[in-house]
Design an enzyme around this catalytic site. Sequence first.
Site, mmCIF file in Angstrom:
data_model
loop_
_atom_site.group_PDB
_atom_site.id
_atom_site.type_symbol
_atom_site.label_atom_id
_atom_site.label_comp_id
_atom_site.label_asym_id
_atom_site.label_seq_id
_atom_site.Cartn_x
_atom_site.Cartn_y
_atom_site.Cartn_z
ATOM 1 N N GLU A 271 0.817 -1.218 0.000
ATOM 2 C CA GLU A 271 0.000 0.000 0.000
ATOM 3 C C GLU A 271 0.845 1.261 0.000
ATOM 4 O OE1 GLU A 271 -2.908 2.570 -0.272
ATOM 5 O OE2 GLU A 271 -3.327 0.429 -0.289
ATOM 6 N N PHE B 44 5.119 2.682 0.402
ATOM 7 C CA PHE B 44 6.534 2.313 0.453
ATOM 8 C C PHE B 44 7.329 3.607 0.365
ATOM 9 C CE2 PHE B 44 10.090 -0.003 -2.043
ATOM 10 C CZ PHE B 44 10.786 -0.258 -0.888
ATOM 11 N N TYR B 45 8.162 3.871 1.365
ATOM 12 C CA TYR B 45 8.870 5.146 1.389
ATOM 13 C C TYR B 45 10.224 4.995 2.062
ATOM 14 C CZ TYR B 45 9.934 10.020 2.368
ATOM 15 O OH TYR B 45 10.549 11.242 2.436
ATOM 16 N N GLY C 223 15.691 0.431 0.404
ATOM 17 C CA GLY C 223 14.479 0.043 -0.315
ATOM 18 C C GLY C 223 14.563 -1.379 -0.842
ATOM 19 N N SER C 224 15.713 -1.745 -1.359
ATOM 20 C CA SER C 224 15.905 -3.114 -1.859
ATOM 21 C C SER C 224 15.765 -4.134 -0.734
ATOM 22 C CB SER C 224 17.279 -3.252 -2.519
ATOM 23 O OG SER C 224 17.352 -2.436 -3.671
ATOM 24 N N GLU D 27 8.587 8.583 -12.001
ATOM 25 C CA GLU D 27 9.477 7.792 -12.854
ATOM 26 C C GLU D 27 10.594 7.084 -12.086
ATOM 27 O OE1 GLU D 27 10.388 5.802 -16.209
ATOM 28 O OE2 GLU D 27 8.621 7.043 -15.865
ATOM 29 N N SER E 174 10.491 5.751 -9.134
ATOM 30 C CA SER E 174 9.903 4.552 -8.534
ATOM 31 C C SER E 174 9.537 3.527 -9.594
ATOM 32 C CB SER E 174 8.669 4.915 -7.706
ATOM 33 O OG SER E 174 9.049 5.640 -6.564
ATOM 34 N N TYR F 23 11.057 -0.334 -9.568
ATOM 35 C CA TYR F 23 10.274 -1.575 -9.613
ATOM 36 C C TYR F 23 10.550 -2.377 -10.883
ATOM 37 C CZ TYR F 23 7.606 0.433 -5.739
ATOM 38 O OH TYR F 23 7.236 0.965 -4.538
ATOM 39 N N ARG G 104 13.266 -2.491 -12.673
ATOM 40 C CA ARG G 104 14.594 -3.134 -12.589
ATOM 41 C C ARG G 104 14.530 -4.440 -11.812
ATOM 42 N NH1 ARG G 104 16.379 2.138 -11.499
ATOM 43 N NH2 ARG G 104 16.621 1.672 -9.286
#
Length: 143
Positions: A62, A64-65, A76-77, A104, A106, A110, A112
Amino acid sequence: MEHHVTLTEKELLEDGFGDTPFYHCIIAEIQGEGSSDGPKVVGFAMYYFTYDPWVGKQLYLEEFYVMDEYRGLGIGSEILRQLSDLAMKTRCTGMMFVVAENNEPSVQFYKRRGAEDLSQEEGWRLYRFDKSSLVKMATPSEE
């Protein structure tokens, strides 16, 4: 975007940590700058589980930051790795999420990692019933 927030802190806590949690979170922390400083939250993911009658359980991401100054460090990874591991352990068939078209960085983050753009691939459109529409539909019509 903050002016769009109508949820109170109390509601957020009840909805996530009450008797029937509607969502779950993964929190990314780093050690504070000073030796006596506690951990500092630098990112998070809010997720819940959904069910698709065609494919079964899905993890829905829902929110993601990661704070700007901590991007590019693998945080993030790592959050996505933990979510993916959780999805596999709970036998989910996939992870679904929505990304704003104008975000763009984000979108590329995703893609990648193998994300498919279902709006282009399958022609899905995102719709919503707002609260006033729900009230109208829930109210019995007088005939």
